[in-house]
Scaffold this motif. Structure first.
Motif, PDB file in Angstrom:
ATOM      1  N   PHE A  55      35.457  36.141  39.794  1.00 25.90           N
ATOM      2  CA  PHE A  55      36.313  36.600  40.881  1.00 25.90           C
ATOM      3  C   PHE A  55      35.477  37.020  42.083  1.00 25.90           C
ATOM      4  O   PHE A  55      34.381  37.554  41.928  1.00 25.90           O
ATOM      5  N   THR A  56      36.022  36.822  43.283  1.00 29.29           N
ATOM      6  CA  THR A  56      35.460  37.380  44.502  1.00 29.29           C
ATOM      7  C   THR A  56      36.433  38.457  44.969  1.00 29.29           C
ATOM      8  O   THR A  56      37.608  38.183  45.189  1.00 29.29           O
ATOM      9  N   ILE A  57      35.925  39.686  45.097  1.00 32.13           N
ATOM     10  CA  ILE A  57      36.750  40.830  45.475  1.00 32.13           C
ATOM     11  C   ILE A  57      36.414  41.183  46.924  1.00 32.13           C
ATOM     12  O   ILE A  57      35.270  41.497  47.251  1.00 32.13           O
ATOM     13  N   ASP A  58      37.412  41.126  47.783  1.00 31.66           N
ATOM     14  CA  ASP A  58      37.237  41.378  49.216  1.00 31.66           C
ATOM     15  C   ASP A  58      37.476  42.842  49.561  1.00 31.66           C
ATOM     16  O   ASP A  58      38.095  43.576  48.782  1.00 31.66           O
ATOM     17  N   PRO A  59      37.023  43.283  50.752  1.00 31.10           N
ATOM     18  CA  PRO A  59      37.278  44.662  51.177  1.00 31.10           C
ATOM     19  C   PRO A  59      38.782  44.966  51.132  1.00 31.10           C
ATOM     20  O   PRO A  59      39.608  44.131  51.488  1.00 31.10           O
ATOM     21  N   GLY A  60      39.121  46.160  50.649  1.00 31.50           N
ATOM     22  CA  GLY A  60      40.520  46.559  50.546  1.00 31.50           C
ATOM     23  C   GLY A  60      41.149  46.194  49.211  1.00 31.50           C
ATOM     24  O   GLY A  60      42.290  46.554  48.953  1.00 31.50           O
ATOM     25  N   GLU A  61      40.409  45.502  48.356  1.00 34.60           N
ATOM     26  CA  GLU A  61      40.938  45.146  47.046  1.00 34.60           C
ATOM     27  C   GLU A  61      40.330  46.055  45.979  1.00 34.60           C
ATOM     28  O   GLU A  61      39.179  46.480  46.093  1.00 34.60           O
ATOM     29  N   ALA A  62      41.121  46.305  44.951  1.00 33.89           N
ATOM     30  CA  ALA A  62      40.667  47.132  43.833  1.00 33.89           C
ATOM     31  C   ALA A  62      40.735  46.312  42.557  1.00 33.89           C
ATOM     32  O   ALA A  62      41.534  45.375  42.446  1.00 33.89           O
ATOM     33  N   SER A  96      38.831  46.707  31.228  1.00 35.59           N
ATOM     34  CA  SER A  96      38.225  47.291  30.046  1.00 35.59           C
ATOM     35  C   SER A  96      36.790  46.790  29.962  1.00 35.59           C
ATOM     36  O   SER A  96      36.526  45.593  30.117  1.00 35.59           O
ATOM     37  N   THR A  97      35.874  47.693  29.698  1.00 36.80           N
ATOM     38  CA  THR A  97      34.469  47.293  29.613  1.00 36.80           C
ATOM     39  C   THR A  97      34.129  46.714  28.241  1.00 36.80           C
ATOM     40  O   THR A  97      32.975  46.377  27.984  1.00 36.80           O
ATOM     41  N   TRP A  98      35.150  46.573  27.378  1.00 31.02           N
ATOM     42  CA  TRP A  98      34.960  45.820  26.136  1.00 31.02           C
ATOM     43  C   TRP A  98      34.920  44.331  26.455  1.00 31.02           C
ATOM     44  O   TRP A  98      34.448  43.524  25.662  1.00 31.02           O
ATOM     45  N   THR A  99      35.420  43.951  27.646  1.00 37.68           N
ATOM     46  CA  THR A  99      35.330  42.563  28.111  1.00 37.68           C
ATOM     47  C   THR A  99      33.928  42.362  28.678  1.00 37.68           C
ATOM     48  O   THR A  99      33.466  43.177  29.483  1.00 37.68           O
ATOM     49  N   PRO A 100      33.231  41.288  28.282  1.00 36.07           N
ATOM     50  CA  PRO A 100      31.914  41.035  28.891  1.00 36.07           C
ATOM     51  C   PRO A 100      32.063  41.004  30.418  1.00 36.07           C
ATOM     52  O   PRO A 100      32.959  40.327  30.936  1.00 36.07           O
ATOM     53  N   HIS A 101      31.209  41.735  31.119  1.00 37.51           N
ATOM     54  CA  HIS A 101      31.391  41.871  32.561  1.00 37.51           C
ATOM     55  C   HIS A 101      30.061  42.054  33.292  1.00 37.51           C
ATOM     56  O   HIS A 101      29.056  42.436  32.704  1.00 37.51           O
ATOM     57  N   TRP A 102      30.136  41.801  34.598  1.00 38.34           N
ATOM     58  CA  TRP A 102      29.001  42.013  35.504  1.00 38.34           C
ATOM     59  C   TRP A 102      29.566  41.985  36.911  1.00 38.34           C
ATOM     60  O   TRP A 102      30.536  41.286  37.201  1.00 38.34           O
ATOM     61  N   PHE A 103      28.962  42.748  37.830  1.00 38.35           N
ATOM     62  CA  PHE A 103      29.369  42.679  39.230  1.00 38.35           C
ATOM     63  C   PHE A 103      28.137  42.682  40.113  1.00 38.35           C
ATOM     64  O   PHE A 103      27.121  43.277  39.784  1.00 38.35           O
ATOM     65  N   GLY A 104      28.244  41.965  41.224  1.00 43.90           N
ATOM     66  CA  GLY A 104      27.133  41.853  42.158  1.00 43.90           C
ATOM     67  C   GLY A 104      27.648  41.501  43.544  1.00 43.90           C
ATOM     68  O   GLY A 104      28.841  41.572  43.821  1.00 43.90           O
ATOM     69  N   ALA A 105      26.735  41.086  44.415  1.00 48.53           N
ATOM     70  CA  ALA A 105      27.071  40.764  45.802  1.00 48.53           C
ATOM     71  C   ALA A 105      27.283  39.258  45.960  1.00 48.53           C
ATOM     72  O   ALA A 105      26.652  38.468  45.272  1.00 48.53           O
ATOM     73  N   VAL A 106      28.168  38.893  46.886  1.00 48.55           N
ATOM     74  CA  VAL A 106      28.396  37.477  47.176  1.00 48.55           C
ATOM     75  C   VAL A 106      27.429  37.007  48.257  1.00 48.55           C
ATOM     76  O   VAL A 106      26.654  36.082  48.053  1.00 48.55           O
ATOM     77  N   ASP A 107      27.475  37.662  49.435  1.00 45.85           N
ATOM     78  CA  ASP A 107      26.665  37.177  50.555  1.00 45.85           C
ATOM     79  C   ASP A 107      26.083  38.304  51.401  1.00 45.85           C
ATOM     80  O   ASP A 107      25.681  38.092  52.520  1.00 45.85           O
ATOM     81  N   GLY A 108      26.050  39.504  50.873  1.00 44.44           N
ATOM     82  CA  GLY A 108      25.504  40.656  51.587  1.00 44.44           C
ATOM     83  C   GLY A 108      25.776  41.903  50.774  1.00 44.44           C
ATOM     84  O   GLY A 108      26.407  41.837  49.719  1.00 44.44           O
ATOM     85  N   PRO A 109      25.305  43.041  51.248  1.00 45.06           N
ATOM     86  CA  PRO A 109      25.524  44.269  50.471  1.00 45.06           C
ATOM     87  C   PRO A 109      27.016  44.593  50.348  1.00 45.06           C
ATOM     88  O   PRO A 109      27.819  44.213  51.203  1.00 45.06           O
ATOM     89  N   VAL A 110      27.357  45.307  49.288  1.00 50.14           N
ATOM     90  CA  VAL A 110      28.739  45.697  49.024  1.00 50.14           C
ATOM     91  C   VAL A 110      28.782  47.207  48.882  1.00 50.14           C
ATOM     92  O   VAL A 110      27.923  47.798  48.219  1.00 50.14           O
TER      93      VAL A 110
END
Length: 192
Positions: A147-154, A158-172
């Motif tokens: 998924f790509t999460i844009d500004p204004g989105e939440a 559950s962290t029982w789901t394998p997960h990771w989050f990072g940046a798309v094209d700049g700092p977040v």
């Protein structure tokens, strides 16, 4: 009658505040004041009215003057003070203090623009995460979904789901709520 109720409520709050500041139990105060513990519990909870003869005994049990017991409760500094810390290219600023409701801890986070590559194996741990993106675009991997999460989105998951989050094209920048277990995994710098 309302003024008496306000006074009674204020003294009850002050009684509880002083007792807790001194790390005293109801039993401790009851034995030192020669007031039955169930009576003291009802006094603190408002199920019984304070009597004038209670005040000097309660003040003595708490090692304060009667004037101090009757004084309005002191207001503690409400500001949350904590140091920012960085882990895995994410900087965390604490937004909650020691005892948030439900065991949740809030952070403002900044994900470095360099955090773009997920690990070979996505982490799984006990907990639940919630994040609100303030600026930048965040990449969120949940299981086999990307998924790509844009500004204004939440997002919440559950962290029982394998997960990771990072940046798309700049700092977040985002606000994140972590349960106790999620906080331990995401924020603490010690390795478990």
């Amino acid at each position: 009658m309302e003024a008496n109720d306000d006074f009674d409520a204020r003294v009850r709050r002050r009684l509880r505040q002083l007792r807790q500041q001194r790390a005293m139990t109801l039993e401790d105060v009851a034995s030192r004041s020669a007031i039955d513990v169930s009576t003291l519990s009802r006094l603190e909870s408002g199920k019984r009215r304070l009597a004038l003869d209670h005040l000097p005994r309660l003040a003595a049990a708490l090692s304060v003057s009667t004037d101090e017991l009757l004084a309005p409760p002191t207001v503690e500094d409400p500001r949350v003070r904590g140091n920012a810390h960085t882990r895995d290219q994410i900087t965390f600023w604490p937004l909650t203090g020691g005892g948030p409701a439900g065991g949740l801890h809030a952070y403002k986070i900044r994900i470095s623009a360099r955090r773009r590559r997920p690990p070979a194996e996505l982490p799984v741990h006990e907990g639940h995460d919630w994040m609100y993106v303030l600026s930048g675009r965040m990449r969120l991997l949940l299981g086999d979904r990307d998924f790509t999460i844009d500004p204004g989105e939440a997002v919440e998951f559950s962290t029982w789901t394998p997960h990771w989050f990072g940046a798309v094209d700049g700092p977040v920048e985002a606000v994140a709520l972590f349960g106790v277990h999620g906080q331990r995994v995401h924020v603490h710098t010690d390795q478990r």
